[in-house]
Every structure is written in structure tokens, then in C-alpha cells.
Scaffold this motif. Structure first.
Motif, mmCIF file in Angstrom:
data_model
loop_
_atom_site.group_PDB
_atom_site.id
_atom_site.type_symbol
_atom_site.label_atom_id
_atom_site.label_comp_id
_atom_site.label_asym_id
_atom_site.label_seq_id
_atom_site.Cartn_x
_atom_site.Cartn_y
_atom_site.Cartn_z
ATOM 1 N N ALA A 1 -8.921 -1.447 0.575
ATOM 2 C CA ALA A 1 -7.803 -1.411 -0.379
ATOM 3 C C ALA A 1 -7.897 -2.545 -1.401
ATOM 4 O O ALA A 1 -7.762 -2.296 -2.609
ATOM 5 N N ASP B 1 1.512 1.781 -8.255
ATOM 6 C CA ASP B 1 1.595 1.249 -6.895
ATOM 7 C C ASP B 1 1.407 -0.260 -6.910
ATOM 8 O O ASP B 1 0.703 -0.798 -7.753
ATOM 9 N N ALA C 1 -0.246 -3.574 -5.348
ATOM 10 C CA ALA C 1 -1.593 -3.703 -4.800
ATOM 11 C C ALA C 1 -1.955 -5.160 -4.581
ATOM 12 O O ALA C 1 -1.361 -6.058 -5.177
ATOM 13 N N SER D 1 -6.089 -4.126 8.802
ATOM 14 C CA SER D 1 -5.024 -3.822 9.738
ATOM 15 C C SER D 1 -4.524 -5.129 10.355
ATOM 16 O O SER D 1 -5.229 -6.152 10.300
ATOM 17 N N SER E 1 -8.142 -2.086 -5.432
ATOM 18 C CA SER E 1 -7.123 -2.703 -6.289
ATOM 19 C C SER E 1 -7.768 -3.617 -7.322
ATOM 20 O O SER E 1 -7.373 -3.621 -8.494
ATOM 21 N N ALA F 1 0.791 -5.610 -1.687
ATOM 22 C CA ALA F 1 0.812 -4.519 -0.720
ATOM 23 C C ALA F 1 -0.577 -4.258 -0.158
ATOM 24 O O ALA F 1 -1.568 -4.394 -0.863
ATOM 25 N N LEU F 2 -0.638 -3.884 1.117
ATOM 26 C CA LEU F 2 -1.931 -3.705 1.751
ATOM 27 C C LEU F 2 -2.454 -2.275 1.677
ATOM 28 O O LEU F 2 -3.585 -2.006 2.050
ATOM 29 N N ASN F 3 -1.621 -1.346 1.196
ATOM 30 C CA ASN F 3 -2.068 0.043 1.123
ATOM 31 C C ASN F 3 -3.067 0.238 -0.011
ATOM 32 O O ASN F 3 -3.065 -0.506 -0.985
ATOM 33 N N THR F 4 -3.883 1.269 0.126
ATOM 34 C CA THR F 4 -4.772 1.620 -0.986
ATOM 35 C C THR F 4 -3.933 2.204 -2.109
ATOM 36 O O THR F 4 -3.182 3.157 -1.876
ATOM 37 N N PRO F 5 -4.019 1.636 -3.331
ATOM 38 C CA PRO F 5 -3.209 2.178 -4.425
ATOM 39 C C PRO F 5 -3.736 3.551 -4.856
ATOM 40 O O PRO F 5 -4.945 3.776 -4.895
ATOM 41 N N THR F 6 -2.815 4.476 -5.113
ATOM 42 C CA THR F 6 -3.246 5.793 -5.568
ATOM 43 C C THR F 6 -2.945 5.998 -7.044
ATOM 44 O O THR F 6 -3.491 6.900 -7.670
ATOM 45 N N ASN G 1 -9.548 -0.085 5.787
ATOM 46 C CA ASN G 1 -8.417 -0.828 5.286
ATOM 47 C C ASN G 1 -8.083 -1.969 6.234
ATOM 48 O O ASN G 1 -8.370 -1.901 7.419
#
Lengths: 260, 277
Positions: B61, B225, B227, B51, B65, B216-221, B49
Motif C-alpha cells: 500500500a 482516499d 494514503a 498488518s 500511495s 491510512a494503511l489501506n491500498t488507495p483505490t 499489505n
């Protein structure tokens, strides 16, 4: 003994209304009254645009797909109107099979082409289908040529074979009447004679209506012949009589090749 | 007066030049992105991911997405688009209504994507209270690619010969049976082309995604979410000067992805068509 009347056409008029104001209303058939008997071949001859094809397409209601088609009069199949409101159109089209002028095979395998109609009718058992395939290909004299390649695309067949496949496909519906619209117009003489032989064979089981541009063909295979001109039925009678002793001047002119 | 032979010679030269120039531009872009980006590509770049806002790490991520967003958009727009085109070609005659629908579709395809983004933001994110999420993004995006799918499917369905329909009717098939068993199988290569064009637009889109799916930088679940797709990731890290190198690497992955989707479909289509012939 008089044969049974299979199709009774009474005072049938077919009109194509114009879609745009600048077009003229086109009367394709005007006041046709004609009986078609069981187990006979009726040949319909006449020059282009005389209404022959419209008549065939009216019998199996294929003209219905044109929104500007209007008709008066009636067509009875086994004494029941094909235009009755409660009639199932698909059922009529199965009972009255239709073979087009140019061979129109579906872009599927030979097997699939023949099974298309029966499958729609609800036949799904493999053994039953393969029996239908074999029987109908044999009746159209195509079985020996294609029995080892039923899974091949129907498009790989020659023109004459494709047209016989179309006939086989129609036979597979187990129809009562088979209508053919100039089935040999796009074919060579050998394929043509094969198809003519097929038709004569089929006569014992079905009622056949053959539209043809080729007067000699009508003379060769027809039991009865009807001559159409300018959307009217000019003359109808036994083939022999029409070709040897026509009552109408126009018929004589046409079959002797003075016009058309 | 110029002789026909001479005219022919120059016409051919000009056409050749135009063709070579187009190819050259395409090749140059591909070459430049590869040259700048390929050096930072590694397995960890694909599987880690981002950082530090994308300054280091990978683009796992954004890849996930991108796939989720494109897949969901296609899932929504394909049935709608193909349905509309079947209705237009098979169930209506050329009339005022069909002309209005067709004109509407053409207008829709001319609207800049940022307008779609704003529309999606107001409708899905605010009014329907979905928030910035993949679902909002996919819904908006599917409206954007709908006209492309409608028009290409329509052309594909129209090009199926009328004879085949008549043959099917004459064998006792209903209209719907004819459509599903004869018309659609013949039209599928054309329809798929439209869908591919749609996927391409989804993958490359930024404006709509920023407005509706966020960044958003997180991996979508899940599809609820927020993305950041690869295109958006590239846009942000390049524009804000976070890392030019990572930006080029992202662009390279993006280009490879689009090209491989095109190649795969081309290959599959070819197989499908040759099987039928």
C-alpha cells in the motif's frame, strides 16, 4: 529599360532607445533613401557599426523583437509598406528571406531544417516536401554533398555546408528577396567562393541584398553597391563606378583601405 | 612564504579530501541502509499489505500511495511551472513584475515543508472539505515543488541561444511556434532535471503528507482516499518503535526507488541528446 523597383526605402531612420537612463540613444540608421531593383545583387559595404545589419533587419522586421526599436520613414516592398498595421509579419519574413552572419542551423536534421519554413506555411505532403528539399539544396549547391544523409543532424555539417544549408533553408520559403548578412565572414576561401557562385546563379530568380565586410567580395558579385558610414548612406551606384570612380572621398578612402 | 608549488599541493589535497569525504558519507549511508534493510526484503514484502500496524507484512500500500502521490503532484506542477517559466523568459522583459515573480518563487522554495503541510491542511482538507486524501496531498506538494521546477526550467530556456529564436522568426515562425518547435525541444533536458528533483522531493516528503494525505494503511483505490507513503510509513514505524527492521527495509526500497528513477532519466536524457547531435 529600367528594372522594376523591388524595395523602396524612403527617409528611413532606426533608433534604439535606451533601456536605462545611463545609456545613450543609439541612432543606427539615419534618413536612408535607397531603391533596390529586381534581379540584382546589391552589395552593402561599410565599416562595423555603420547600420548595414540594422537595415536588413528592418526590411524583414526582425528588429521588432527588440522593444526599444523605433523607426521613422518607411520601407515599401512591391509598393506596399512592410510596416503597415495589417501586414502579416510572418508573411513578410517569408517573402524576404534572411541569412545570418554565423551559420545558425536548427538542432534538427538536414531535412527538418529545410522543411521548417514550408511546414509552417502549411505544406505537409511528403512528396511536395521532398521536392522542395531537393530543389532548394540543389540551388544552394549542397545536394550532392548531403543527398545520402538528409536524416543526419545539421550540426554534423561543416561550417561552409551549414551556411549553404541556411541559404537552402531560405530558398525553400520561395522568397522574393534574399538578404545575406556577411554570409562568408566565418568561412574559408573555398566555401566562400562556392557561396559567391551560388549568389550569382540565384540573381536571375531573386533580388539579393548582400552585406559584406569584404570590399573585394562586393566588387566580385554586386551589380550595385551602397556604402554606409556612421549610420548614413554615403554613396550608391553601379559596382563598377563605385570601385573605379567613386564620387565621395570617404568611399574612396574606405575601398582603398585607408580606414575601416 | 609558501612556494606556489607547495600551495598547489596543499590546495589539491584539501579539495581531494573534501570530495572523498562527501563521497564517503553518501556511500556510508547507502551501505548502512542496505546492510540493515536488505535482509528483510522479499517478494512478499513488496506485494503484501502491512498488518498489525506495520509490525508484520509488507509495504504494498505505501508503494502504491507513493507512486500515486508523486505522479499526481508532478502532473499538476509541471504544466504550471513550465508555463510560468516560459512566460517569464519569453513573454516579459526583465522588469519589476518578473523580478517580483522570481523573488516570490525563491521565497516559496525557502519555506519549510511543514508550513506547506499546515497550509494544505487548512485550505484543502478543512476549507475545501476534501479531507485527508491523495488529491489534497498532491495539490499541496505541487505548490511545494513549483519553485524548483520554475527556476530550473527558466535556466534551461534561457540557455537556448537567442540565434536559434531569430533563425526561427526569420523563417516565418510566430513566437509560439518558435517556443514549441525550437526552444522547448532544446530546453527539455534541463526541464526534466527540474522535474526529477521535484519527484525526489515528493517521494521523500513526510510533513506535507501527514498533514494532507493522512496515514491510512489501506491500498488507495482513488485519489480521494487517504494514503500513507513509504516515507511516512518509515517515519511512523521507526518513531513509534513498531519495527526497526521493517523500517530499514522500507528505507532501502525508498532509496532504491529514488536512485533508479535518477538512473532511468539520466539514461533516457543521454539517448535523447545523442540522437539530436
Amino acid at each position: 529599360m529600367e528594372a522594376n523597383i523591388k524595395i523602396q526605402i524612403s527617409h528611413f531612420t532606426a533608433t534604439f532607445k535606451p533601456r536605462y537612463s545611463f545609456e545613450k540613444t543609439c541612432v543606427s540608421l539615419s534618413d536612408i533613401t535607397l531603391n533596390i531593383y529586381e534581379n540584382e545583387i546589391l552589395s552593402i559595404i561599410g565599416p562595423a557599426r555603420s547600420g548595414k545589419t540594422t537595415l536588413l533587419r528592418s526590411i524583414n522586421r526582425l528588429n521588432d523583437i527588440h522593444e526599444n526599436f523605433f523607426k521613422t520613414g518607411d520601407i515599401l516592398l512591391d509598393k506596399e509598406s512592410v510596416y503597415h498595421a495589417r501586414v502579416d509579419v510572418a508573411d513578410i519574413r517569408r517573402r524576404v528571406g534572411f541569412v545570418f552572419a554565423r551559420p545558425v542551423v536548427l538542432p534538427k536534421s538536414i531535412w527538418e531544417n529545410i522543411c521548417y519554413g514550408p511546414k509552417l506555411k502549411g505544406i505537409s505532403k511528403k512528396e511536395e516536401l521532398s521536392q522542395i528539399v531537393e530543389e532548394s539544396l540543389k540551388s544552394a549547391y549542397l545536394w550532392d554533398e548531403v543527398k545520402n544523409r538528409l536524416k543526419d543532424s545539421a550540426l554534423s555539417l561543416s561550417g561552409g555546408q551549414q551556411q549553404r544549408l541556411c541559404i537552402a533553408r531560405t530558398i525553400a520559403l520561395k522568397p522574393e528577396v534574399i538578404m545575406l548578412d556577411e554570409p562568408t565572414s566565418a568561412l574559408d576561401p573555398i566555401s566562400t567562393s562556392k557561396i559567391e557562385d551560388t549568389l550569382v546563379e540565384l540573381k536571375s530568380k531573386y533580388t539579393i541584398i548582400l552585406v559584406t565586410n569584404n570590399t573585394k567580395q562586393a566588387a566580385r558579385v554586386g551589380t550595385k553597391t551602397a556604402f554606409f558610414l556612421m549610420s548614413k548612406l554615403i554613396e550608391y551606384g553601379n559596382t563598377e563606378q563605385i570601385f573605379t570612380n567613386p564620387k565621395e572621398k570617404q568611399t574612396e578612402d574606405y575601398i582603398t583601405g585607408r580606414f575601416g | 612564504m609558501i612556494s606556489p608549488q607547495r600551495e598547489q599541493f596543499w590546495a589539491e589535497m584539501v579539495l581531494k579530501l573534501a570530495a572523498f569525504f562527501s563521497l564517503f558519507i553518501l556511500g556510508f549511508i547507502l551501505f548502512y541502509i542496505t546492510w540493515k534493510g536488505v535482509s528483510s526484503i522479499s517478494l512478499s514484502f513488496l506485494l503484501e499489505n502491512p498488518s498489525d500496524m506495520g509490525r508484520s507484512g509488507g509495504i504494498f500500500a505505501p508503494i502504491v500511495s507513493t507512486f500515486m502521490l508523486a505522479f499526481l503532484s508532478i502532473l499538476i506542477s509541471t504544466p504550471m511551472g513550465v508555463g510560468t517559466s516560459i512566460f517569464l523568459t519569453e513573454y516579459t522583459n526583465e522588469s519589476r513584475i518578473t523580478r517580483i515573480i522570481r523573488f516570490g518563487a525563491d521565497c516559496l522554495s525557502g519555506i519549510p515543508s511543514i508550513i506547506f503541510g499546515l497550509f494544505g491542511f487548512v485550505l484543502f482538507v478543512i476549507k475545501l472539505n476534501l479531507g485527508w486524501c491523495i488529491l489534497s496531498g498532491a495539490l499541496t506538494m505541487s505548490f511545494m515543488i513549483l519553485p524548483t521546477i520554475i527556476r530550473t526550467s527558466e535556466e534551461a530556456i534561457k540557455s537556448v541561444p537567442f540565434d536559434l529564436r531569430e533563425a526561427s522568426y526569420s523563417l516565418g515562425a510566430s513566437k509560439w511556434q518558435t517556443i514549441t518547435k525550437v526552444v522547448l525541444p532544446e530546453a527539455i533536458p534541463g526541464i526534466v532535471t527540474g522535474v526529477i528533483l521535484g519527484i525526489g522531493r515528493c517521494i521523500g516528503e513526510t510533513a506535507v503528507v501527514i498533514f494532507t494525505a493522512g496515514a491510512a494503511l489501506n491500498t488507495p483505490t482513488s485519489i480521494f482516499d487517504s494514503a500513507r507513503t513509504m516515507a511516512v510509513h518509515f517515519y511512523i514505524i521507526a518513531r513509534e518503535g513498531i519495527s526497526t527492521q521493517k523500517a530499514y527495509a522500507t528505507a532501502f526500497v525508498l532509496v532504491v526507488l529514488v536512485l533508479s528513477i535518477n538512473f532511468c532519466t539520466y539514461f533516457l536524457m543521454h539517448k535523447y541528446i545523442s540522437k539530436k547531435k
